[in-house]
Structure formats: structure tokens, C-alpha cells
Design a protein around this motif. Structure first.
Motif, PDB file in Angstrom:
ATOM      1  N   ASN A 441       3.168   0.589  -0.979  1.00  0.00           N
ATOM      2  CA  ASN A 441       3.909  -0.305  -1.859  1.00  0.00           C
ATOM      3  C   ASN A 441       3.889  -1.732  -1.345  1.00  0.00           C
ATOM      4  N   ASP A 443       1.548  -3.366  -0.216  1.00  0.00           N
ATOM      5  CA  ASP A 443       0.324  -4.098  -0.512  1.00  0.00           C
ATOM      6  C   ASP A 443       0.475  -4.975  -1.741  1.00  0.00           C
ATOM      7  N   ASP A 444       1.457  -4.692  -2.556  1.00  0.00           N
ATOM      8  CA  ASP A 444       1.650  -5.465  -3.777  1.00  0.00           C
ATOM      9  C   ASP A 444       2.989  -6.178  -3.710  1.00  0.00           C
ATOM     10  N   TYR A 445       2.949  -7.478  -3.750  1.00  0.00           N
ATOM     11  CA  TYR A 445       4.158  -8.286  -3.592  1.00  0.00           C
ATOM     12  C   TYR A 445       5.177  -7.992  -4.688  1.00  0.00           C
ATOM     13  N   ASP A 446       4.732  -7.941  -5.935  1.00  0.00           N
ATOM     14  CA  ASP A 446       5.647  -7.685  -7.051  1.00  0.00           C
ATOM     15  C   ASP A 446       6.247  -6.287  -6.967  1.00  0.00           C
ATOM     16  N   ASP A 447       5.429  -5.329  -6.522  1.00  0.00           N
ATOM     17  CA  ASP A 447       5.912  -3.964  -6.371  1.00  0.00           C
ATOM     18  C   ASP A 447       6.974  -3.879  -5.276  1.00  0.00           C
ATOM     19  N   LYS A 604       3.879 -15.835  -2.474  1.00  0.00           N
ATOM     20  CA  LYS A 604       3.107 -14.598  -2.406  1.00  0.00           C
ATOM     21  C   LYS A 604       2.079 -14.626  -1.279  1.00  0.00           C
ATOM     22  N   LYS A 608       2.690 -11.679   3.513  1.00  0.00           N
ATOM     23  CA  LYS A 608       1.911 -10.719   4.290  1.00  0.00           C
ATOM     24  C   LYS A 608       2.062 -10.928   5.789  1.00  0.00           C
TER      25      LYS A 608
END
Length: 758
Positions: A441, A443-447, A604, A608
Motif C-alpha cells: 500500500n 507504494d501508492d501515495y493516494d492509497d 508526493k 518516499k
């Protein structure tokens, strides 16, 4: 009409309020808002401390054509005209422009709009708070819908369509007693239409605009109904109903294809595709009754067809919904809350039947009490409405009022509260990743943002359940004290009644014993009356003594039910003064909100490389708050279980009191029989015998008065005659038990039944 060059020259000569520090007695405090077409600044009078919000139009001639400048100037003039025309409590009022600013307005050639200053900011600011990411509380939602619905209805009654309803155009004015007045503002896009006319120009904000505004088809005031429905959905759930944050074309296509009863779209966590729903998503903070009512209302105002959005009836309906009298039931056993509607005719029996349908606790086992410890009246609807929901300000503060519930038939003990949380799939999946390894999860910023947003919802639920248990424990303490006092009063009254009865018994037995002592050779003059008369009396006296023994057990039991607490572990005074939410718990909840807030504000491309790149931090924060709440709840339940057992025992003792009172009424009949027997068979016969055998009037008088002295003289053991008949068997036992009862003292402070001679 001035040409663009003339307007450019005038603009260069204009003085803008946000560039000035003061004008005579007025001082500029801050710029409240600044947009493409206008700025709003806050000014305060240095002498009177009066505050004003001043809105000044601004147009950059280098960015806009002459036609556009003309259009927006006309719009500005219209806004001022409409604002001055309105007189609605929930619409920001236009005020008289102070004379100090009049010359500035004349010099610029464009009027300045003076408005009420609302110090609470706008609704968008409230929705942007991390704790509100999944919607507002039911109290807040009710007030916003009721007040803003009233404002829109006021506009529509004047044939004015706002056309730009959105959270940014709803401002808050704090009032005393933690109340808030919500006001509609910014009528820059408002347009006055007759009831039979329509408009076809596109204005407003895309995310809240009705679909017909995008289709360049004529529209009516029903565009406000749609926008109001979108706002309602957002303040309940924290998001807009149809594909939020998606491109306008996708949103329009989804709205066009929805069925009439669909009120939102949901995203499938597995495939990422969306589907339609006819219900408000479960991730919210409103009760079941209000949720059900709102779902039906949203099905009306979010119709694709403008003609089916309810017109002005939609605002009458929202007023009806928000004016309902609601109670919230909190079940101690399951941490569950549910709401029920009441009215002045609602009876307790009827309420218990409704509670049974939700809790599966049968009515006879339901124990209900208010948060202030008070018991529920049989006419509960009338009790609540007259006590808490009147006047209007109290209704806004207390609706819905909370009632605590537990099951009489089951012991109360701590259960893992997190098993009763509404746990979104994303959060459950995150917590199942016990090894702390990223499950993908991250790996996706919005997720990741969505997962953490749902985590804030879980944390807020956790705090709410703790607060419910904390307040329930306080309520239970108060209720225990009230019930204990009632038991004291009932026992006091019962004890006094019993003493009257047993005094008569004691007197009667003394009289019979005296009669026997004076005539032992003939069985106490037993020949003077039939055996069938005396035997039933003696048997009933014996039964009375056995009954008194049971009563003594009742009073002895009162002392044993009083709970004993370890004062080192639980100090009542400290607990009553403690806040609703433990400071350490509040701090941990705040940490979760801050973490989510930092993530959503992060770019965004930067997340990371930060500590927010996966779910590990949120898992740790949630586990920390779970552990703390579990520790605190176990402590509270250790006391709560004792108090609830105490309440059960009080209930049993009060039932015993009721049973003894009913039996006492039956014994009173025997009391009358006994008095009649004593007078006709003992007292009257002794008086006759004294008259027959007396040699002087003095001796006769002494013999007659002997009956009266029996009630006060102490019993002296006579010389034991030869056992005869059944008198000794009865009276020796009676005498002993009478002395035991008279030696008892009842302490109504502690409900202790004490022996005075020990």
C-alpha cells in the motif's frame, strides 16, 4: 461606461483596503480572503472595538476583456444589492458602510461592501481538520443542515438562486454556551429569477455544481438543491459523493449513468473500480436514525432530473429531520450505540420493545439510566422533552441525549473493545501485517493517504468508546447512590411499619402470658373460651414469628450488599473530577492526527524518503492507543462490574421490600383479628372476673389497670409450673424472639442491622 484604458487609469489611482494599515479610527487587522475578483479585510474600531469585514472588488484589466470586466462589475453591484435586501439570521448581513470609508469608495468608483464579521472561519477550515477527515459529529451535521437549509429557503422564497453553494461560502459565528451560528455568504453568483423563469449561464464551483450547469441547458433553483446535497454528504463522510478528485468528465459520466436511488459511488479496494451505493458509507460519525433519514433525503436532492429534486419541499423535509427528538442508547456490554426517535407520547414499555429489537436484551432484563444517574420515567418521552429538549437552546445542546443500558441477567466484565470497532478493510489489512513489512500500500501515495485517513476514523472511534465508558461509570456511581438512598427510605418506612405490628404482637403475647401465669392450674382460664378460638391465634402468632425471622434476614442482607472498594486503586472524588478523555489518551490521538496531517500536506515526490513511506508508523500509533485504552478500560470495568452487581442487589432488596409490604398488608388482617380476640376473650373476661372477685373498689381499679401496665412492664420469668397444654412451647420461644427483635437497631446510613447488646 468607461473604456478599458479609462478603467486602467482608475485602477492605478485606486486605493485598496489590504494595502492600508488604518483609516482614521479604524485599524486593519488582517486579510480574510483574496480572490480573482475581490479581497475581504477585517477592520476594528479602535474606540468601540466594533469589527467589520469589508469586501472590495478588484479586476485586473490586463487579464480580462472589456466584456468580462463589465460582467463582473455588474455581478458585484448585484451582490451588494441582494445583500442589503436580505434579512435572514443565517445569511451574512450587509451593514452600513462607516463614513470613514465612504470617500474611499467614491474615489475608487466602485462601492465597498460592509458585512458582519464571523470569527469562526469557514466550513472548509472545519472539514480540513484531521479529526474531521471522515465527517463531522451528528450534532454539527444537524445544525449545519438546519441552519443553512433555512438560509437557502430564505433565498428561494425571494426567488434568489445562490448558484455557488460550497463549504467555503458557509462561515461560522461562535455564540455563548459553545453554540455556533452558521451563515451563508458570497452572493456574487446569486441570481434573481421568477418562479417561472430559468437561466443558462455557467457559474459556481465544478465540484458542487448540478449536472445541468455543465450541459448549457436552462436551470432553476433546483441547482441549489443538488449543491446542498453534495455539501450534506461531504460533512457526513468527509468526501463528496461521486468520484471525488476525479476529472470533471468522469464525474459527469458517473452521475449521468447512476440510478435514481443511487446517492454515491464507492471504490472497490481490491480492483480499484467504482460501484454505486444507495446508502451512506459506514465510515461516519452519525447515528442510525439520522443516517436513515438523510439517505432518503439525499435520494431526492441528488436526482439527475432537476424536476425531481423536491423544490422547496426539500428544505421543509430537512427541517423536519433535524427537529426530530432523538435518544442515543449506549450498551455497556457491547460498547454499541444506536439511536431511537421519541415524542411526548413515548412510553417506557414501548421504548424497551424498540431497544430489544436492536440489542436482543428482553425488556425485563433491561436496566436503563441517564448520564446524570436519574432513572427513566414511565412517560419517558414527556420526561426527556420537558426536561432536556426545552427550551430550544437546550434541544440543540442535548439532542440526542444518552441513555445507558446493561443486561440485568448477565455479569458485566471487560471485553476487548477493538473487536467492536467499525474497522475499514484497509486498516484491518494494515494491522494484520504484524511483522511491519510493507504490504504494498505504501507504494501508492493516494492509497496510503486513504489508509491513514481511515486510521484516524478508527482512533476517533476508540476515543469515543473510552469516553462513553468513562461517562457511564460516573453515571453508574450517581445512579447507585440514588438507588441506595431509595432503598434506605423504603427500609426506614418498612421498619417503622413492622415495629408497630410487632409491638402489638409483643403486647398480645404478654397479655396472654399474664393470663396464663395467674391461672396455671386451669391452663390460663382456658376453659373460659373454646379451644378452636385460641389454637388458630397461637398458630398465626407462630407463623408471624417465622415471618419475622425472614424479615430479619432481609435487613441483615442490606449490609452485605454494600460494595467495598480499594481506595488505593480507585478514589471516587478524583474520578468525578477527571476529564472525559484521559490526557495521555488525548495526546496519543493527537499524534495520529498529526501524522495523517503531515502525510497529506507532504508533496508526493517527497514522501518516499520520509518516515511516512509505509504503514509502520501508523500501525505503531494505533497499537499504542489500543494498549492504553485497554489498560484504562480494565480499570474502569473492575469498578463498573462491582457497581452493577450492587445495583442488581439493590433491585433484589427493593423487590424484597415490596414483597414484605404486600405480606404486611395480609398480616394487618390478622392484627384486627388479634385485637378483637384479645378484647372479647381476654381483656373483657378479666375485667368481668375482677369485678366479681374484688372486695374493694381500689383493688378492682388496680386489677383493671393491670392490662395497661402490661405494655410497659418488663417481662419477669415466673416460677415454672408443670408443663401444661401448649402455652410454654409457644411463649418461651415468642419471648426469646421478641427480646431479640427489640435488641436490634437499624442504621439507615449504612443499611446495617445491629445488635445493641453485643
Amino acid at each position: 461606461m468607461m473604456n478599458p484604458f479609462q478603467h486602467h487609469q482608475q485602477q492605478q489611482q485606486q486605493q485598496f483596503l489590504n494595502d492600508l494599515d488604518s483609516i482614521e479610527n479604524w485599524k486593519r487587522v488582517q486579510t480574510l480572503g483574496s480572490g480573482t475578483f475581490a479581497t475581504i479585510t477585517l477592520w476594528v474600531n479602535k474606540e468601540t472595538d466594533e469589527k467589520l469585514a469589508l469586501k472590495q472588488s478588484y479586476m485586473d484589466v490586463q487579464r480580462f476583456s472589456k466584456k468580462e470586466i463589465t460582467y463582473y462589475n455588474e455581478r458585484w453591484q448585484q451582490e451588494i444589492k441582494l445583500m442589503k435586501k436580505l434579512n435572514c439570521e443565517n445569511v451574512v448581513k450587509a451593514l452600513e458602510l462607516p463614513k470613514e470609508f465612504e470617500q474611499l469608495s467614491i474615489n475608487n468608483g466602485i462601492p465597498i461592501l460592509a458585512m458582519q464579521y464571523c470569527s469562526g472561519g469557514d466550513l472548509r477550515k472545519v472539514l480540513n481538520e484531521s479529526g474531521n477527515c471522515c465527517g463531522l459529529s451528528e450534532k454539527e451535521v444537524r445544525e449545519i443542515l438546519k441552519q443553512i437549509g433555512s438560509a437557502i429557503n430564505c433565498l428561494h422564497n425571494l426567488n434568489i438562486v445562490h448558484r455557488d453553494l460550497k463549504p467555503e461560502n458557509i462561515v461560522l459565528q461562535p455564540l455563548p454556551n459553545d453554540r455556533i451560528l452558521y451563515k451563508l455568504t458570497d452572493l456574487g453568483f446569486a441570481k434573481q429569477l421568477s418562479e417561472t423563469t430559468s437561466a443558462n449561464s455557467f457559474v459556481g464551483t465544478f465540484a458542487y455544481s448540478a449536472p445541468e450547469l455543465f450541459l448549457t441547458t436552462p436551470y432553476t433553483s433546483s441547482v441549489d438543491n443538488w449543491s446542498f446535497g453534495v455539501i450534506a454528504f461531504e460533512i457526513v463522510t468527509g468526501r463528496r459523493p461521486f468520484l471525488p478528485n476525479h476529472p470533471v468528465i468522469e464525474v459527469l459520466d458517473a452521475i449521468r449513468r447512476k440510478k435514481p436511488d443511487d446517492i454515491c459511488t464507492e471504490i472497490d479496494d481490491m480492483g480499484g473500480n467504482f460501484y454505486y451505493s444507495k446508502e451512506i458509507p459506514p465510515i461516519n460519525h452519525i447515528g442510525n436514525t439520522f443516517k436513515s433519514d438523510l439517505e432518503q433525503w439525499l435520494k431526492m436532492v441528488l436526482q439527475f432530473d432537476p424536476e425531481k429534486r423536491g423544490g422547496r419541499m426539500a428544505y421543509k423535509e430537512i427541517e423536519k429531520i433535524t427537529n426530530k427528538k432523538i435518544i442515543e442508547i449506549f450498551s455497556i456490554c457491547s460498547y454499541e450505540t444506536f439511536t431511537l426517535e421519541i415524542n411526548e407520547k413515548t412510553q417506557l414499555r414501548e421504548l424497551k420493545e424498540k431497544i430489544f429489537s436492536y440489542s436482543n436484551i428482553i425488556p425485563s432484563n433491561q436496566y436503563l439510566f441517564y448520564q446524570n444517574g436519574d432513572k427513566l420515567s414511565e412517560r419517558i418521552g414527556q420526561q426527556i422533552i420537558q426536561t432536556w429538549y426545552q427550551p430550544r437552546s437546550w434541544f440543540e445542546r442535548y439532542n440526542p441525549i444518552i441513555i445507558n443500558l446493561f443486561d440485568y441477567s448477565k455479569p458485566v466484565s471487560y471485553q476487548e473493545f477493538y473487536k467492536f470497532l467499525c474497522l475499514p478493510n484497509r486498516v484491518e489489512k494494515m494491522l494484520m501485517n504484524v511483522n511491519g513489512i510493507d504490504d504494498g500500500n505504501g507504494d501508492d501515495y493516494d492509497d496510503l493517504k486513504l489508509t491513514w485517513r481511515n486510521s484516524v476514523f478508527v482512533a476517533r472511534q476508540t476515543v469515543k468508546k473510552y469516553r462513553f465508558i468513562h461517562n457511564t461509570l460516573k453515571s453508574c456511581l450517581l445512579n447507585s447512590l440514588q438507588k441506595f438512598n431509595q432503598l434506605q427510605n423504603e427500609n426506614s418506612h418498612l421498619f417503622n411499619q413492622l415495629n408497630q405490628l410487632f409491638s402489638l404482637i409483643n403486647f398480645s403475647e404478654k397479655l396472654l402470658w399474664k393470663n396464663y401465669q395467674q391461672n396455671p392450674e386451669d391452663g390460663g382460664a382456658i376453659d373460659d373460651y373454646d379451644d378452636q378460638d385460641i389454637r388458630p391465634i397461637l398458630i398465626k402468632l407462630k407463623n408471624l414469628h417465622e415471618w419475622r425471622h425472614q424479615i430479619t434476614e432481609h435487613f441483615d442482607q442490606n449490609q452485605r450488599i454494600i460494595p467495598k472498594f480499594n481506595k488505593e486503586l480507585f478514589l471516587f472524588q478524583d474520578f468525578f473530577q477527571s476529564p472525559e478523555i484521559d490526557p495521555e489518551l488525548w495526546s496519543k490521538y493527537d499524534d495520529i492526527q498529526k501524522a495523517y496531517d503531515m502525510l497529506r500536506k507532504m508533496k508526493k515526490i517527497d514522501y518516499k524518503e520520509s518516515a511516512f513511506s509505509n504503514n509502520n508508523l501508523m500501525v505503531k500509533l494505533l497499537c499504542d492507543i489500543f494498549r492504553l485504552v485497554e489498560k484504562l478500560m480494565k480499570q474502569m470495568f473492575s469498578v463498573l462490574s462491582i457497581l452493577i452487581e450492587f445495583l442488581r442487589n439493590i433491585r433484589n432488596q427493593r423487590e424484597n421490600c415490596q414483597r414484605i409490604r404486600m405480606e404486611f398488608r395480609q398480616k394487618e388482617e390478622f392484627e384486627n383479628d388479634l385485637e378483637e380476640f384479645l378484647f372479647s376473650h381476654v381483656i373483657h373476661r378479666r375485667q368481668n372476673r375482677y369485678h366479681e372477685n374484688s372486695t374493694s373498689s381500689t383493688e378492682s381499679s388496680e386489677m383493671i389497670n393491670d392490662v395497661d401496665r402490661i405494655t410497659t412492664e418488663s417481662h419477669q420469668n415466673p416460677e415454672q409450673p408443670e408443663k401444661n397444654f401448649i402455652w410454654e412451647e409457644f411463649f418461651e420461644k415468642f419471648q426469646k424472639e421478641n427480646l431479640e427483635w427489640k435488641s436490634k437497631s437499624f442504621d439507615f446510613g449504612s443499611l446495617e442491622f445491629k445488635d445493641l447488646f453485643r
